[in-house]
Structure formats: structure tokens, C-alpha cells
Scaffold this active site. Structure first.
Site, mmCIF file in Angstrom:
data_model
loop_
_atom_site.group_PDB
_atom_site.id
_atom_site.type_symbol
_atom_site.label_atom_id
_atom_site.label_comp_id
_atom_site.label_asym_id
_atom_site.label_seq_id
_atom_site.Cartn_x
_atom_site.Cartn_y
_atom_site.Cartn_z
ATOM 1 N N CYS A 1 0.834 -1.207 0.000
ATOM 2 C CA CYS A 1 0.000 0.000 0.000
ATOM 3 C C CYS A 1 0.869 1.257 0.000
ATOM 4 O O CYS A 1 1.436 1.596 -1.022
ATOM 5 C CB CYS A 1 -0.976 -0.038 1.161
ATOM 6 S SG CYS A 1 -2.441 0.954 0.824
ATOM 7 N N HIS B 1 -3.551 -4.902 0.529
ATOM 8 C CA HIS B 1 -2.933 -5.449 1.745
ATOM 9 C C HIS B 1 -2.910 -6.978 1.695
ATOM 10 O O HIS B 1 -3.845 -7.626 2.161
ATOM 11 C CB HIS B 1 -3.701 -4.974 2.982
ATOM 12 C CG HIS B 1 -3.485 -3.527 3.271
ATOM 13 N ND1 HIS B 1 -2.449 -3.071 4.042
ATOM 14 C CD2 HIS B 1 -4.159 -2.434 2.869
ATOM 15 C CE1 HIS B 1 -2.494 -1.753 4.117
ATOM 16 N NE2 HIS B 1 -3.524 -1.338 3.413
ATOM 17 N N GLU C 1 -1.385 -9.003 3.464
ATOM 18 C CA GLU C 1 -1.354 -9.618 4.798
ATOM 19 C C GLU C 1 -2.745 -9.976 5.310
ATOM 20 O O GLU C 1 -2.877 -10.804 6.212
ATOM 21 C CB GLU C 1 -0.625 -8.708 5.797
ATOM 22 C CG GLU C 1 -1.380 -7.463 6.262
ATOM 23 C CD GLU C 1 -1.236 -6.262 5.321
ATOM 24 O OE1 GLU C 1 -0.940 -6.446 4.140
ATOM 25 O OE2 GLU C 1 -1.465 -5.123 5.792
#
Ligand code: GLN
Length: 550
Positions: A385, A510, A512
């Protein structure tokens, strides 16, 4: 909602941070592995509508669901443990509940009645518990974690609502689990049960008798001690479960299972299911504890004192480490320190560099310097990001020779290579005005991204306002940057990479948020793999050099 949906409520006592989220997620996993369809839900008693406007210093990471809800980070644990995408229904705040009620009241929806905490607030809460059960297919079990600790004023309406749930749904369909602290007092050489007694007393005063106690402790509880807790707290002896400090959160479900937690739960709820299949999970946990090689990854961020701010990133590295058979040591580097001291001091020994997401311009120049260091020294790099945005700014400056920045940090910059999209410019509210949730992304064949993902159509979750400015794609591309992932509908850049570098890739999304223990995210897996290669090459280099000297 299935006909016989079962509801489990997890409350917490004595102190916060006992790991209610992990406990709830662990129970979710154990039930799921028995073949049950499980959904998890979190109540947050604060007045914010969602954590989206809260600082990571206050609240830790904001977890984003596919449907674009900004939620509590516990939802991340839930998704990772039960390997299921959750929705906005899985996070309910006092702010949301009151917002709905006040809107209805202004519309005249209460037909002249006085609007009160009981029954109107509690009804709204119960409605949302039942809504959680309507998550696509039939749901067998909803596990709801009540945030805060018993005794908090703001948690009372939630506790009252869950108390009513047992009356509404019937005895066999609702279960109360209370997570409590059983501390060892050093000076007295004794384990104390009094805090637990008090916290259960508090629950019973408002009409909730817990069925199961999860006792957080740093050493084993004797049979006698469990019997004492059982007696004073009015629970069965076998339902006093030891929740001893674990070395890894992934170990917790296995500990709970050994203590018989899931056996008791399915028996009490009259769920007719076999034992859980934990083989794969067990193998993963064993691997976490047996890996011998390691790599050092530098995470260059702004909120580094608060590890909760990067929860999902930390977990993603655990997953990626297991997949690569290496232990990942995370080195937290304050981006402002790089501004002061230069990058080498902080990054010299890193086998990989990650620049995570973030807001506000503090530390951005340090992040840009870190990207440059990784790019020029062939150190594996992953940008997330803001990390992607900083990589684009760095490339525009150093390689393309532009006076570039993101207009977030310098509104008057000559070359705003990262800029607001037109539709974002008109927005004045802070909450819920970002590109949020899952967006499809098409991957260009033959790129690193394609190699990593192994497919050309993916979906990733977003939380940002700014984008790569398409006016600069030509010059960036002409200088060697590859735009390997695109959100076609709006022609937005989702992934960038640099061929010729061992591993240089960044996503506007993102990653993650989508890494799971058994399915590590490709971008993290790739970074750790590349870091492992560099580490090995470096140690071979060192041995060769030592050999020459000798
Ligand atoms: N601040 C940047 C933006 O709003 C990046 C946000 C992020 O990293 N999540 O676009």
C-alpha cells in the site's frame, strides 16, 4: 440462520489482553475441524462506529473484510484460524448499534414509544448476533467474543443481551465461556483464584453463570486448584480449563483440545459430531518449533512500538516462514531513524525489506530511502500500500529524475506520481471514504507476480485513498518499472515490480489480510524465499572469504 444454530459467548474477566480473540479463534478451529460450519463475531463496546478512524497507536491494526468493513484485528485471527472469509456482520460496535437505533427513532420507527437500553438496545444487539448466523450457507455455530472485561460500564448492554439469548434460544443452544486470569504471586509463592472468583461473581450478578472457565496462567494448575475454582465459581471441575501461556498462538487450539475444551462444548450443546481432525494443524505447529534456518526481515514503519499495529503482517511472515522452512526474525526499524542515520546502519544485515502501509507523512522520506537501499543493493523488497506508493516515488525521483512525491504529503509537488482519484477529491468525511475491501486484479503473464500467484485473476483487499497517477505510467514504464497487476474496471495500478532485481514487488492492496496458515500469501512467501536465497549466498560468500583468508 440454521434451525438449530448454536451460540457461544466468550467474555473476559480480571484484566484485558488475556487473549480472548485467540481463545475464541482456537475454539472456532476445533469446532470447524469437527465438520461444523462456524462463524465468529466480535462485539466492541466503544462508541466509534468502526475502528477505521482510530489511530493504530490506540487500536492496533484495522482489519478489512472482503465486503469492505473496517474491523477489529481479532477478525484477522478468526479468519486465519477458521480459514473462512467473514463479513461486516462479524464486528458489532456500540457506535453501530446506537447509530441504527437513533436513525430509526428519527424516522419515527418506534411508534411513540420511549426508546431504552432494555429492550431496544439489547434487541438490536440480539438481532446482530442472529444476523451473523446468516453468512451465506447454513451456520452451525456462532462464536461471539464480547470485548472489554466484565464490570465495564459500557459492556453491560452486551452482557444483558447475551443473557437473554439463552432464554430466547433455549438452554441447549447457548453456552457461556469466561476467560479469566489465575495469577501466580511471586512473593507468596502461590497461585491465586480470588480475581477469578470475583469476576465470575460479577457475571452471576447480572444473571450469567459461565459454563466453562478458561484460566490464563503461567504455570500448570493442580487438580486441587481446579476443584477449588470449580466450587467457588459454580462450574463443573472438568470445565475449568487451563489456558497456559503458549509459545505460539498456533499452539493454543492444541492445548485447549488436550484439556478437553471442545469435547465439553459439543456435549453441552448436544452437537453430534466426531473428533476434530488436527493433523495438518499439528504438523504446522511442529514445524514452527523445529525450523533451524532463519532470515532477518526489516520492517520499516512508523508504528513500530506497537506490534499490534502490524498483527496480520507478523502472522503472514509466520505462514511464509513455515512454507519456506525458515524462521523469520522481524527487525522493526523506525523510518525516522533511517532519515537520521541513513539506511546502511539499519538495513545492512537485513535479508529482506518490507515497507508496510501507513498514513501521514511522518517517516515517509525514511521509507523512500529504505526502498532505494533495497533496490540498489539487490535486497528482496515487498511494498504494501503506502509501501508501493513510496517505491513509485523513489523510482520516479532516482531513476526518472522527476521532482516527485505523493500529493498526500506534498500537495504542490511538481510531479504527483501518487495522487487522489477524482471521485476521492470531493470527499470530506474521514470515516469510510477509502477504497475499501476486495477488488479484482488482472495479472500480466510472464511477470514475477504471475509466477508467484500462478494465476491471472486474483482478488485482494484494499484500504487507501491514493493511487498511482496514470499520467506517469509511460515514463515509469519506459524506465523499467513493470505494472504487473491492474484493476481493469478503473484502470488502476495494483502491482508493480522491477525485472532484473532478485525480488522487488509491491501491491496497492494489503496481502497480509489474506494470508492463512495453510495458504501463505504468495507475495510474503516469495519475499521470505528470496531472503533465504540471499542469506545463503551471503553465508557462502563469508565462508569462501574466510577460506581464502585461512
Ligand atoms: N496513505 C496512503 C493512502 O491513503 C496509503 C494507505 C495505506 O497504506 N493503507 O493511499
Amino acid at each position: 440462520m440454521g434451525e438449530k444454530t448454536k451460540y457461544i459467548f466468550v467474555t473476559g474477566g480480571v484484566v484485558s489482553s488475556l487473549g480472548k480473540g485467540i481463545a475464541s479463534a482456537s475454539l472456532g478451529l476445533l469446532l470447524k475441524q469437527r465438520g461444523l460450519r462456524v462463524v465468529l463475531q466480535k462485539f466492541d463496546p466503544y462508541l466509534n462506529v468502526d475502528p477505521g478512524t482510530m489511530s493504530p497507536f490506540q487500536h492496533g491494526e484495522v482489519f478489512v473484510t472482503d465486503d469492505g468493513a473496517e474491523t477489529d484485528l481479532d477478525l484477522g485471527h478468526y479468519e486465519r484460524f477458521i480459514d473462512r472469509n467473514l463479513s461486516q456482520r462479524s464486528n458489532v460496535t456500540t457506535g453501530q448499534v446506537y447509530e441504527a437505533i437513533i436513525t430509526r427513532e428519527r424516522e419515527g420507527g418506534y411508534l411513540g414509544k420511549t426508546v431504552q437500553v432494555v429492550p431496544h438496545v439489547t434487541d438490536e444487539i440480539k438481532k446482530r448476533i442472529r444476523l451473523a448466523a446468516e453468512n451465506g450457507d447454513d451456520v452451525d455455530v456462532v462464536i461471539t467474543e464480547v470485548g472489554g472485561t466484565t464490570g465495564d460500564i459500557e459492556g453491560l448492554p452486551f452482557l444483558e443481551a447475551i443473557r437473554q439469548m439463552r432464554l430466547d434460544q433455549g438452554r441447549d443452544n447457548v453456552l457461556y465461556i469466561h476467560l479469566t486470569l489465575v495469577p501466580y504471586i511471586k512473593t507468596a509463592h502461590e497461585i491465586k483464584t480470588k480475581p477469578t472468583q470475583h469476576s465470575v461473581k460479577g457475571l452471576r450478578e447480572i444473571g450469567i453463570q459461565p459454563d466453562i472457565l478458561l484460566c490464563r496462567c503461567d504455570r500448570s494448575l493442580s487438580k486441587e486448584l481446579k476443584a477449588k475454582i470449580a466450587l467457588f465459581c459454580n462450574v463443573e471441575e472438568r470445565s475449568v480449563i487451563e489456558a497456559i501461556d503458549a509459545e505460539s498462538i498456533y499452539h493454543v487450539p492444541l492445548q485447549f483440545h488436550k484439556e478437553g475444551l471442545d469435547d465439553i462444548v459439543v456435549e453441552r450443546l448436544r452437537l453430534d459430531v466426531g473428533p476434530p481432525d488436527l493433523a495438518e494443524w499439528e504438523a504446522m505447529v511442529n514445524k514452527i518449533f523445529s525450523m533451524t534456518e532463519s532470515v532477518d526481515i526489516a520492517v520499516v514503519g512508523k508504528y513500530i512500538q506497537i506490534v499490534d499495529a502490524y498483527k496480520s503482517i507478523i502472522e503472514s511472515f509466520t505462514h511464509a516462514g513455515v512454507a519456506n522452512d525458515v524462521h523469520v526474525n522481524l527487525k522493526w526499524v523506525d523510518a525516522e531513524k533511517i532519515e537520521q542515520d541513513g539506511p546502511a546502519l539499519w538495513l545492512e544485515h537485513a535479508d529482506g525489506v518490507l515497507v508496510p502501509g501507513g498514513f501521514g507523512d511522518r517517516g515517509t522520506e525514511g521509507k523512500i530511502t529504505a526502498v532505494r537501499y533495497a533496490r540498489e543493493n539487490g535486497v528482496p523488497f515487498l511494498g504494501i500500500c503506502l509501501g508501493l506508493q513510496m517505491a513509485v516515488v523513489e523510482f520516479a525521483r532516482t531513476v526518472c529524475g522527476l521532482d516527485a512525491n505523493s500529493s498526500e504529503f506534498d500537495p504542490d509537488v511538481e510531479h504527483p506520481v501518487i495522487d487522489l482519484m477524482l471521485e476521492q477529491r470531493s470527499k470530506s468525511k474521514m470515516g469510510g471514504t477509502m477504497r475499501l475491501g476486495a477488488y479484482p486484479c488482472v495479472i500480466r503473464e510472464g511477470t514475477l507476480a504471475h509466477r508467484l500467484y500462478g494465476e491471472t485473476e486474483i482478488s485482494e483487499r484494499h484500504r487507501h485513498r491514493y493511487e498511482v497517477n496514470n499520467d506517469y505510467r509511460e515514463i515509469l514504464g519506459g524506465n523499467g518499472m513493470v505494472f504487473s497487476g491492474i484493476y481493469l474496471e478503473q484502470d488502476l495500478v495494483e502491482i508493480i515490480e522491477l525485472p532484473g532485481h532478485p525480488y522487488f514487488i509491491a501491491g496497492q492492496f494489503h496481502p497480509e489480510l489474506k494470508s492463512r496458515p495453510m495458504r501463505p500469501h504468495p507475495l510474503f512467501r516469495g519475499l521470505v524465499g528470496a531472503a533465504k536465497d540471499l542469506r545463503r549466498a551471503r553465508s557462502h560468500g563469508a565462508t569462501a572469504a574466510a577460506g581464502r583468508e585461512g
